[in-house]
Design a protein around this motif. Structure first.
Motif, PDB file in Angstrom:
ATOM      1  N   THR A 310       0.856  -1.192   0.000  1.00  0.00           N
ATOM      2  CA  THR A 310       0.000   0.000   0.000  1.00  0.00           C
ATOM      3  C   THR A 310       0.887   1.236   0.000  1.00  0.00           C
ATOM      4  O   THR A 310       1.981   1.243   0.574  1.00  0.00           O
ATOM      5  CB  THR A 310      -0.899   0.017   1.248  1.00  0.00           C
ATOM      6  N   PRO A 311       0.461   2.311  -0.656  1.00  0.00           N
ATOM      7  CA  PRO A 311       1.285   3.524  -0.714  1.00  0.00           C
ATOM      8  C   PRO A 311       1.575   4.072   0.681  1.00  0.00           C
ATOM      9  O   PRO A 311       0.795   3.896   1.619  1.00  0.00           O
ATOM     10  CB  PRO A 311       0.416   4.498  -1.518  1.00  0.00           C
ATOM     11  N   SER A 312       2.720   4.717   0.777  1.00  0.00           N
ATOM     12  CA  SER A 312       3.137   5.267   2.058  1.00  0.00           C
ATOM     13  C   SER A 312       2.140   6.321   2.536  1.00  0.00           C
ATOM     14  O   SER A 312       1.684   7.161   1.751  1.00  0.00           O
ATOM     15  CB  SER A 312       4.534   5.886   1.933  1.00  0.00           C
ATOM     16  N   GLY A 313       1.794   6.267   3.810  1.00  0.00           N
ATOM     17  CA  GLY A 313       0.870   7.237   4.387  1.00  0.00           C
ATOM     18  C   GLY A 313      -0.576   6.851   4.288  1.00  0.00           C
ATOM     19  O   GLY A 313      -1.451   7.552   4.819  1.00  0.00           O
ATOM     20  N   CYS A 321      -5.432  -3.390   4.648  1.00  0.00           N
ATOM     21  CA  CYS A 321      -6.091  -2.859   3.457  1.00  0.00           C
ATOM     22  C   CYS A 321      -6.499  -1.390   3.699  1.00  0.00           C
ATOM     23  O   CYS A 321      -6.853  -1.017   4.829  1.00  0.00           O
ATOM     24  CB  CYS A 321      -7.325  -3.688   3.114  1.00  0.00           C
ATOM     25  N   PRO A 322      -6.435  -0.560   2.656  1.00  0.00           N
ATOM     26  CA  PRO A 322      -6.745   0.869   2.825  1.00  0.00           C
ATOM     27  C   PRO A 322      -8.167   1.079   3.329  1.00  0.00           C
ATOM     28  O   PRO A 322      -9.102   0.370   2.944  1.00  0.00           O
ATOM     29  CB  PRO A 322      -6.567   1.451   1.427  1.00  0.00           C
ATOM     30  N   LEU A 323      -8.312   2.029   4.230  1.00  0.00           N
ATOM     31  CA  LEU A 323      -9.642   2.402   4.715  1.00  0.00           C
ATOM     32  C   LEU A 323     -10.383   3.167   3.631  1.00  0.00           C
ATOM     33  O   LEU A 323      -9.768   3.892   2.832  1.00  0.00           O
ATOM     34  CB  LEU A 323      -9.513   3.258   5.979  1.00  0.00           C
ATOM     35  N   PRO A 324     -11.659   3.015   3.578  1.00  0.00           N
ATOM     36  CA  PRO A 324     -12.435   3.767   2.554  1.00  0.00           C
ATOM     37  C   PRO A 324     -12.238   5.261   2.728  1.00  0.00           C
ATOM     38  O   PRO A 324     -12.248   5.780   3.850  1.00  0.00           O
ATOM     39  CB  PRO A 324     -13.886   3.354   2.835  1.00  0.00           C
ATOM     40  N   THR A 325     -12.043   5.941   1.610  1.00  0.00           N
ATOM     41  CA  THR A 325     -11.870   7.393   1.641  1.00  0.00           C
ATOM     42  C   THR A 325     -13.228   8.069   1.795  1.00  0.00           C
ATOM     43  O   THR A 325     -14.173   7.760   1.030  1.00  0.00           O
ATOM     44  CB  THR A 325     -11.207   7.898   0.342  1.00  0.00           C
ATOM     45  N   PRO A 326     -13.358   8.921   2.772  1.00  0.00           N
ATOM     46  CA  PRO A 326     -14.653   9.611   2.954  1.00  0.00           C
ATOM     47  C   PRO A 326     -15.032  10.410   1.722  1.00  0.00           C
ATOM     48  O   PRO A 326     -14.188  11.079   1.120  1.00  0.00           O
ATOM     49  CB  PRO A 326     -14.406  10.534   4.154  1.00  0.00           C
TER      50      PRO A 326
END
Length: 449
Positions: A310-313, A321-326
């Protein structure tokens, strides 16, 4: 006398030469064959042996001196046997038996009526100490030659016959005697095989009386020599070495080498164990590192990371896994559209280039403010008129759109929210037949969303 001296000299020379020849025999026995653990006791050796021998007897000895009853010794044959018990490496007790004849002629006193004597030794028995001078060969593991000396005491029975002067084979008288004697000897034993030795010896027998030759002349007792060769056989198990021939230094060296080898084996085993422990530790560290590795730095170990790289930050959940973007609802106001329309209207480039003119920058600055403050997305579409080739126009339209994007990014806009494309002369909005139409076609359209 000189004749007899030469005979004795030849005999001794033969003994010495035989010793040298056998001494050159190489020791090909394996080192461990004669190995006996040092200080382990005599029961690990063959200590009993028997021997037989035969040789020459003569009244001439190396201790002849000036006073002898008969001047001319004659050599006669003798034979014998012995049983020996080896007590130490260098000391053995030996029970000896021998028989033979001693003969001499030419009495010292010319007036003596008997020309010749002959003594028949019926038996001679004694107990002697046999001392091995050197049974240690510092160059080889086994001693091939073992020099020895012997001394003892015993009893002999003999009969002496005297032969009259001028009467051939005429016996004048015969006397029987029993006397104590002291045997003094020296020789060498040459190892022919394990437990078999060649025995080469010379022995002077000192008779405690002056009647061996039947003639009391002078003040000294009689004596005679016995030079012999024979074989000695060690008794006992063949697997055990003979004590008299055993080289204790070789066994100590073997003991040292065995201890050194055992220590080396122990060190090798310890090294192998250390190497195994090191490999196990490396494996454990490797497994531990694999369990605790977070390659993408999202805070979730690779072992549990279901979304690697996953990309840094990026904010992630417990599985990596990435959290959904609001989702933020974007509302484009009429004022925003007006600012964009004004920027499009005022946007001008240098002729045939992608360089933005100075008077167009203030309008673009207001567009950049909107993009930064409201996080809008913007599509830039570059267009040209039909003057020039299609490829050149396509490149120019793309370059101009990219030039606008680069300026907006320099003012803080998010480059990921700006798309710059070029369409060349493919989407005119006016006729390219007039200057006014071509002017309209040379444009960059802004789509705000």
């Amino acid at each position: 006398m000189k004749h007899n001296f030469k005979k004795a000299g030849l005999l001794l020379t033969g003994v010495v030469m035989s010793s040298k020849l056998f001494a050159q025999t190489p020791d090909t026995t394996a080192m461990s064959k004669d190995y006996v653990q040092p200080f382990s006791g005599a029961n690990n050796f063959r200590t009993w042996s028997i021997g037989v021998h035969g040789g020459m007897m003569t009244p001439y000895t190396i201790f002849r001196g000036k006073e002898n009853d008969y001047r001319t010794p004659n050599e006669r044959w003798g034979y014998g046997a012995y049983v020996k018990k080896q007590i130490w490496h260098s000391l053995g007790l030996q029970a000896n038996f021998f028989r033979g004849h001693v003969q001499g002629t030419n009495p010292a006193d010319a007036s003596y009526p008997y020309q010749r004597f002959e003594s028949k030794i019926k038996y001679a028995v004694d107990i002697s100490a046999n001392i091995t001078i050197a049974n240690i060969n510092w160059l080889k593991n086994r001693s091939v030659i073992s020099p020895y000396v012997s001394v003892g005491g015993g009893s002999m029975a003999y009969s002496t016959s005297l032969y009259a002067n001028g009467a051939e084979n005429y016996t004048a008288r015969t006397d029987d005697f029993h006397q104590f004697y002291i045997p003094l000897g020296a020789g060498v034993k040459v190892g022919l095989a394990p437990g078999i030795n060649l025995d080469l010896g010379y022995q002077v027998n000192f008779v405690q009386g002056d009647n061996l030759d039947g003639y009391n002349y002078g003040s000294t007792n009689d004596k005679f020599a016995y030079a012999h060769a024979g074989l000695e056989f060690a008794l006992g198990k063949r697997s055990k070495p003979q004590l008299a021939r055993h080289n204790p230094v070789s066994s100590m060296r073997t003991e040292y080498l065995m201890s050194e080898r055992a220590l080396q084996i122990q060190l090798d085993q310890q090294k192998a164990q250390n190497e195994q422990l090191r490999n196990d530790l490396n494996t454990t560290n490797s497994n531990l590192a694999r369990l605790t590795t977070d390659s993408d730095g999202d805070g979730v170990f690779d072992l549990n990371d279901k979304c690697p790289n996953t990309p840094s930050g990026t904010k992630v959940d417990g599985s990596g896994c990435p959290l959904p973007t609001p989702v933020t609802k974007v509302i484009v106001t009429e004022e925003d559209r007006r600012v964009v329309r004004e920027a499009i209207k005022n946007l001008e480039f240098e002729f045939g280039k992608a360089d933005i003119k100075e008077r167009s920058l203030s309008s673009l600055d207001r567009v950049a403010d909107i993009l930064v403050n409201k996080n809008f997305s913007l599509k830039l579409a570059g267009h040209t008129d039909n003057v020039g080739s299609a490829d050149a126009n396509l490149k120019l339209s793309k370059d101009r759109a990219e030039s606008v994007k680069a300026y907006l990014v320099s003012k803080g806009a998010n480059p990921s929210r700006i798309e710059a494309v070029g369409y060349g002369k493919t989407q005119p909005i006016a006729s390219n037949k007039t200057d006014a139409g071509r002017q309209k076609n040379r444009r960059v359209e802004f789509t705000l969303f």
